[in-house]
Each structure stands twice: as C-alpha cells, then as structure tokens.
Design an enzyme around this catalytic site. Sequence first.
Site, PDB file in Angstrom:
ATOM      1  N   ASP A 260       0.865  -1.169   0.000  1.00 49.54           N
ATOM      2  CA  ASP A 260       0.000   0.000   0.000  1.00 49.54           C
ATOM      3  C   ASP A 260       0.908   1.227   0.000  1.00 49.54           C
ATOM      4  O   ASP A 260       2.125   1.124   0.261  1.00 49.54           O
ATOM      5  CB  ASP A 260      -0.889  -0.039   1.248  1.00 49.54           C
ATOM      6  CG  ASP A 260      -1.740   1.205   1.408  1.00 49.54           C
ATOM      7  OD1 ASP A 260      -2.315   1.646   0.399  1.00 49.54           O
ATOM      8  OD2 ASP A 260      -1.803   1.728   2.534  1.00 49.54           O
TER       9      ASP A 260
ATOM     10  N   ASP B 170      -0.236   5.196   0.906  1.00 46.11           N
ATOM     11  CA  ASP B 170      -0.500   6.197   1.932  1.00 46.11           C
ATOM     12  C   ASP B 170      -0.475   5.568   3.325  1.00 46.11           C
ATOM     13  O   ASP B 170      -1.103   4.537   3.569  1.00 46.11           O
ATOM     14  CB  ASP B 170      -1.867   6.848   1.697  1.00 46.11           C
ATOM     15  CG  ASP B 170      -1.934   7.629   0.395  1.00 46.11           C
ATOM     16  OD1 ASP B 170      -1.411   7.136  -0.608  1.00 46.11           O
ATOM     17  OD2 ASP B 170      -2.521   8.713   0.381  1.00 46.11           O
TER      18      ASP B 170
ATOM     19  N   THR C  97      -8.763  -2.172   3.327  1.00 45.12           N
ATOM     20  CA  THR C  97      -8.725  -2.594   1.928  1.00 45.12           C
ATOM     21  C   THR C  97      -7.489  -3.440   1.640  1.00 45.12           C
ATOM     22  O   THR C  97      -7.504  -4.256   0.718  1.00 45.12           O
ATOM     23  CB  THR C  97      -8.753  -1.379   0.987  1.00 45.12           C
ATOM     24  OG1 THR C  97      -7.656  -0.513   1.267  1.00 45.12           O
ATOM     25  CG2 THR C  97     -10.067  -0.613   1.126  1.00 45.12           C
TER      26      THR C  97
END
Length: 253
Positions: A42, A44, A204
């Site tokens: 990921d 951020d 997510t």
Amino acid sequence: MPTMSPPTVRTSRLVHKRSASCDASPETVRAVWRAADAVCFDVDSTITPIEGIDEIAGFCGVGKEVSEWTKQAMGGNLPFKTCLRERLNIIRPTRLQTETFMKTHPPLLTEGIQELVEALRARGREVYLVSGGFDFFILPLAQLLDIPAENVFCNRLMWYYNGEYAGFDEQAMTCDNGGKGRVCGYLKRTNGHQQLVMIGDGSTDLEAAPPADAFIGFGGVVVRERVRREAKWFVNGFGELTDELPPVDGDDL
C-alpha cells in the site's frame, strides 16, 4: 455539486470476507513472507507517512471536510468508491493545483522502506505499489524506490481541456472495494507469482488476502484497530520485515 456529509454512525453494516491471514497462523504468514516471489505495498500511511488525498484537500482549503471521509474509507465502514467520489467532489482539484502541490510537497518515504525494497530486489522479489490513491502523488514515490511505472496500480484523476476537475477513472481496479484483491489476483494470473504478500495499514489491504497468499499489517505510521486485531502478523516498522528475510544466496547477512 452537492456532497453527502460523512455519516456519524461508526459501526459498519458491510459484511467483510475473512482474509487468508485471518485463518493462517503467524508462523505461516512469516513463512510465506520469507518465500514470497512478489510483494505488494500500500502507499498512503505505509510507504509514505502521508495520506495524499488528505494533504491535497488541506492544500485546497477543505482538509477538515475530507479527513472524516478518509477515516471512514480506511476503517472499512463505507464502500471505498463512495468515499473516494465524495472526497473528490469536495476537493475538485484542478490540474494546476495538483502540479503546484507536488512542487511544494516533495515525496517523502517512511523510514526503512528504501532498505526493505533494496533487500527484496537483492533476493529477486518483484515489488509492486497497489493503492487507492492517485498517480500524480504515487509515481514520484515509485521513482524514489526505482519501482517501474508498470508495477504501480492506482487511481487516475481526469480534467477537462481547461484543467478543471472532471472526475476520476472509475474503471481502475483500485477505485472500489476489493480492488486491491483484484490487482493481486491479476498479478498472480498474469505474472505467474506463486507466493504474493500484501502489506498495508488499512482494511482494503487486509481484504486483499485472498487472493494474496498472506497479509502483513503495518502500523509504523498509524494503527487501524481492525487491521491490528485481524492481521496475524502486525509490524510497527519495516525493519522487522527486513530482518525476517532469508540470506542472499546462502550468505549470512
């Protein structure tokens, strides 16, 4: 265009699938990490300490309105595409604003990520960035890590000919719930990866396994309670992951 206000109810009515990491043991997740031939990060609050969409919202003068939506998106309490659309409808960033933002906010990496990516590359592992963020913010980070653009999967803003905000590419895999899992599945099918690991701070990311073979929760920037609770291996810094890697070509490191 009128926008929805973020909901005040904090409990989610969404039904989440259990990830592979929820059913695996911590030892299994570590074993997959040591043997992985591909790693998806990921972006951020993971490879960078910044939440890009919150930062550009602040730059455009609507930071407070957008930050609550980001909490909802990262907590998994609302459909990701809904949160993304509503945040962008508040910001409505122009092309000039994004260009100015990047000139005044140079890319910043989380401590230890450069060393980890170099260690993975030395062991022949393929490294990808998989994010619900946007290319104008993410591609400069990828360049700092020598990750090619074709290994970056993220969202894309669109503008009218005059540079005004026109929306985002809603066909991108990463703009909706389950998008990161779709990317992981695509990479396994297309590139033949046998052991693929997803690493991130948000729900997510957690939900990307399966099809990712394992998920590792990252809390080096911010700790999301659901991720900390459900990840079988939760780390507070990238050094923990580097230390777990096997030696290169049998040499002691």
